[in-house]
Scaffold this motif. Structure first.
Motif, PDB file in Angstrom:
ATOM      1  N   ALA A   1     -13.200  -3.138  19.439  1.00 27.94           N
ATOM      2  CA  ALA A   1     -12.558  -3.569  18.196  1.00 27.94           C
ATOM      3  C   ALA A   1     -12.029  -2.424  17.348  1.00 27.94           C
ATOM      4  O   ALA A   1     -11.284  -2.656  16.391  1.00 27.94           O
ATOM      5  CB  ALA A   1     -13.548  -4.404  17.371  1.00 27.94           C
TER       6      ALA A   1
ATOM      7  N   GLY B   1      -7.673  -4.372  19.466  1.00 28.41           N
ATOM      8  CA  GLY B   1      -8.929  -4.904  18.965  1.00 28.41           C
ATOM      9  C   GLY B   1      -8.975  -4.973  17.452  1.00 28.41           C
ATOM     10  O   GLY B   1      -9.422  -5.966  16.869  1.00 28.41           O
TER      11      GLY B   1
ATOM     12  N   ASN C   1     -11.921  -7.165  25.104  1.00 27.51           N
ATOM     13  CA  ASN C   1     -10.715  -6.382  24.845  1.00 27.51           C
ATOM     14  C   ASN C   1     -10.833  -4.915  25.247  1.00 27.51           C
ATOM     15  O   ASN C   1      -9.824  -4.257  25.470  1.00 27.51           O
ATOM     16  CB  ASN C   1     -10.368  -6.481  23.352  1.00 27.51           C
TER      17      ASN C   1
END
Length: 269
Positions: A17, A22, A87
């Motif tokens: 993230a 992200g 991700n």
């Protein structure tokens, strides 16, 4: 007219993230009212400046770390994770053909980009078994794949192999398995091509290289991180995509394939 994505108060875990895609995904899910657990590995980056999210560190290659990640996410963010967005990923910067690639590079790329998703999905599904119906109602997994997984990528075969396995191995397999735990559970993959992230910054400065990279892309532009993040949000929505599962969504400007690049070229999806 406002559009309800059905994600208000839904617990969303986003891996990687702190990176470009992200981070934009975190911000979009914040706008949609989700409860966000943002994972990072070594650098928290701009996540530290975002209020109202839970940030947790973990090495996705480490089984114990992943177990801890889901335990802490549930404890610190109001219960079990409902939506898992896988991700994170690495793309080794050095151009290396398969004939020259050492085993250590191959193993590490697959450990992060393929074994990591396996560990995350396994921990997620195990936690989902014990979760309540409200969590299961919005359950879904979204992978972030790559055009490299569809078309291959010369000099980055480790990356291409891992992404392809996620897109065409894990995604269709898990969409059949998740429903045994959550009857309306879904699994999909969002697969970008060129994205203007920090990882691609150096390559994107070479205008001739970018022209070659976009030669088979009708839209003739490089995606922004939010272009990808918005597609992730649409797929995560039980209202907008509640009957979509097992799909690979290409977010690549209509790319039809790859041109062959000279050995000194640089490329990142």
């Amino acid at each position: 007219m406002s559009l309800d994505f059905g994600l208000k108060d839904v617990h969303v875990l986003i891996t990687g993230a702190a990176g470009g895609i992200g981070f934009e995904t975190v911000k979009i899910f914040q706008q949609l009212g989700a409860r966000i657990t943002a994972h990072y590995n070594t650098k928290i980056g701009a996540l530290a400046n975002l209020a109202g999210i839970v940030t947790l560190q973990a090495d996705v290659r480490d089984e114990a770390d992943i177990t801890r990640l889901f335990k802490q996410a549930a404890e610190q963010n109001g219960g079990a994770v409902s939506v898992l967005i896988v991700n994170h990923g690495i793309w080794p910067a050095q151009d290396t053909g398969i004939a020259e690639m050492d085993l250590a590079q191959w193993r590490n790329t697959l450990a992060v980009n393929l074994t990591g998703p396996f560990l995350l999905c396994r921990a997620y599904l195990c936690a989902l078994r014990a979760a309540g119906d409200e969590v299961k109602r919005t359950a879904n997994i979204i992978f972030v794949g790559s055009t490299a997984g569809k078309f291959g990528e010369a000099l980055h075969g480790d990356y291409a192999a891992a992404k392809s396995a996620v897109m065409y191995g894990l995604t269709p397999t898990l969409k059949n398995e998740i429903v045994a735990i959550a009857p309306r559970g879904r699994v999909n993959s969002v697969n970008p091509g060129w994205v203007a992230t920090a990882m691609a910054e150096e390559a994107l400065q070479d205008t001739r290289f970018v022209a070659r990279a976009l030669a088979t892309t009708p839209l003739q532009k490089v995606a922004r991180p939010d272009d990808v993040a918005r597609q992730i949000a649409v797929l995560a929505s039980p209202i907008l995509s509640g009957h979509v599962s097992g799909q690979n969504w290409m977010v690549d400007g209509g790319m039809e394939g790859r041109l062959l690049f000279p050995p000194q070229s640089r490329k990142s999806d």
